[in-house]
Enzyme design. Structure first.
Site, PDB file in Angstrom:
ATOM      1  N   LYS A  49       0.808  -1.223   0.000  1.00 15.72           N
ATOM      2  CA  LYS A  49       0.000   0.000   0.000  1.00 15.72           C
ATOM      3  C   LYS A  49       0.842   1.276   0.000  1.00 15.72           C
ATOM      4  CE  LYS A  49      -4.001  -2.158   0.175  1.00 15.72           C
ATOM      5  NZ  LYS A  49      -4.955  -2.119  -0.927  1.00 15.72           N
ATOM      6  N   SER A 280      -3.361 -11.891   4.548  1.00 16.87           N
ATOM      7  CA  SER A 280      -3.754 -11.875   3.140  1.00 16.87           C
ATOM      8  C   SER A 280      -2.700 -12.549   2.268  1.00 16.87           C
ATOM      9  CB  SER A 280      -4.004 -10.444   2.655  1.00 16.87           C
ATOM     10  OG  SER A 280      -2.837  -9.656   2.764  1.00 16.87           O
TER      11      SER A 280
END
Length: 462
Positions: A49, A280
């Site tokens: 991110k 994840s």
């Protein structure tokens, strides 16, 4: 081996975003395929991110929405917020982030350590509810002066970051030969950005989606089925709606991955490859392995380690938490032993001895995040000390004496115990007396059962 020349010092950590390494995984059953992972955890903020944070902030600066001294507001599962903080704080902006209450506490602690205003909201409500994290963030931003709601779910600078940086890096590192790219969807930026890039630069590359069970995306891709969203433990991926940035038409194949599979894969990645990835990353690895094993011809497959697992030490890599969530196989006995989160026989129970000081007891309670400790003498249970015992023992003592007292002076020695074979109903009177259940097998101490242990057991059985 000849050492590669090292780069010169960077002017800022902003210059360290991207250019992450690639590793081929060995020791996994990949069928006829070779499987590679790109370590996005190596970004300075610890996740993929960082890329979209820089892209979105710089786009907002360029179009004039973000002005000097402004506030960046975002709804995030944690990593986008950390990326925004990593970039935004260095650029002089304030950060206000709205995060769902299921997020790992390490992420929240990291954000607050950076001076971020973190607002925690409910994770059990959907889009359109005022306490849904995206709706809440948008409402807060609208009330603030000189504030921008970055909105990763609709911001075109999100997929652009992957189309212009992540994709080209992967193709270069793989020497132009990638048969499949396995990704997850949170905001959709990774899927859409990489999908657009590979469609132009490497049309043979298939986009494969790994999606948590309970998310609506994989059923939509595979069966055209619109399901009612469920719940899942994995953070950062899976959705209860299709984000604007998510182009599912780019997906060639989708897999539904259970939380159990995700956690097992993440832990396997650490043990077999020495890579500490987040939850994840486990979902993506599990999906990539399924894809690889289904192939009948050799393929070169790439997936991502989306973020560092250091943010999940209290969850994914904590045996007690994983067992409490019902995400790890354990031997079941059909009695009260099945409710014990930290077993004494396995060494998981945190204990003290009668001659330990109250300071030792206090420190162990704090470190283990528990309210009571069994007192063992040569392996034999002789007492229990809890927070109320501790407080009563120290509140009226001189400062130099308070925590130097032995545990034996403060512990409760009159214990009400249960045998392992007793029924669940036997727990209720104990909890009504504000006690914890002490479970024995004959004279052997097995462990403690608290109210939350019973609640966890009933939730798993539901």
């Amino acid at each position: 081996m000849t050492a590669q020349p090292l780069p010169p010092p960077a002017a800022s950590t902003l210059d360290l975003i991207g250019g992450t390494p690639m590793v081929e995984l060995k020791g996994f059953d990949t069928g006829p395929c070779r499987l590679f992972v790109k370590l996005e955890s190596a970004n300075p903020g610890g996740s993929i991110k960082d890329r979209i944070a820089r892209s979105m902030i710089e786009a907002a600066e360029k179009d004039g929405r973000l002005k000097p001294g402004g506030t960046i507001v975002e709804a995030t599962a944690g990593n986008t917020g950390l990326g925004l903080a990593q970039v935004g704080i260095l650029k002089g902006y304030k950060l206000l982030l709205v995060v769902p209450d299921k997020m790992a506490r390490e992420k929240i602690q990291h954000l607050r350590a950076m001076g971020v205003d973190v607002r925690i909201t409910r994770s059990d409500v959907g889009k359109g509810h005022p306490e849904y994290y995206q709706d809440m963030a948008a409402a807060i931003a609208a009330k603030l002066n000189n504030a921008v709601y970055i909105n990763q779910f609709s911001n075109p600078a999100n997929p652009l970051a992957h189309e212009t940086t992540t994709g080209p890096e992967i193709l270069e590192q793989m020497e132009g030969d990638v048969d499949a790219m396995v990704v997850g969807v949170g905001s959709g930026g990774t899927l859409t950005g990489l999908g657009r890039f590979f469609a132009k630069a490497s049309p043979k590359t298939k986009m494969v989606l790994a999606d948590p069970v309970g998310s609506i995306l994989a059923p939509l891709v595979e069966r055209g089925e619109e399901i009612t969203p469920g719940s899942w433990v994995v953070e950062g991926i899976g959705e209860d709606f299709v984000p604007d940035n998510c182009d599912l038409a780019l997906v060639a194949k989708a897999y539904e991955i259970t939380d159990t599979e995700s956690i097992a894969a993440a832990r396997s990645l650490l043990v077999k490859a020495g890579i500490l990835g987040g939850s994840s990353s486990g979902t993506l690895l599990a999906g990539a392995l399924k894809y690889c094993r289904e192939q009948t011809e050799p393929k070169r497959v790439v997936t991502l380690v989306c973020d560092t697992g250091s943010r999940y030490l209290s969850m994914v890599y904590n045996d007690s938490w994983v067992l409490e969530q019902g995400l790890m196989d354990r031997e079941l006995h059909g009695d009260l032993r099945d409710l014990i989160a930290r077993g004494a026989t396995s060494g998981d129970t945190v204990t003290v001895g009668p001659d330990d000081t109250l300071l030792t007891a206090y420190n162990r309670m704090r470190a283990a995040d528990v309210s009571q400790l069994p007192v063992l003498d040569d392996g034999r249970l002789i007492g229990l000390i809890d927070e109320s015992d501790l407080l009563e023992a120290v509140e009226d003592r001189r400062q130099d004496v308070r925590f130097n007292q032995p545990v034996a002076a403060a512990m409760t020695a009159k214990l009400h115990t249960l045998q392992a074979g007793e029924s669940l109903e036997a727990l209720l009177p104990i909890f009504e007396r504000d006690e914890v259940a002490i479970v024995m097998e004959g004279k052997e101490f097995l462990g403690l059962i608290t109210r939350i242990d019973l609640i966890n057991y009933l939730r798993r059985a539901a």
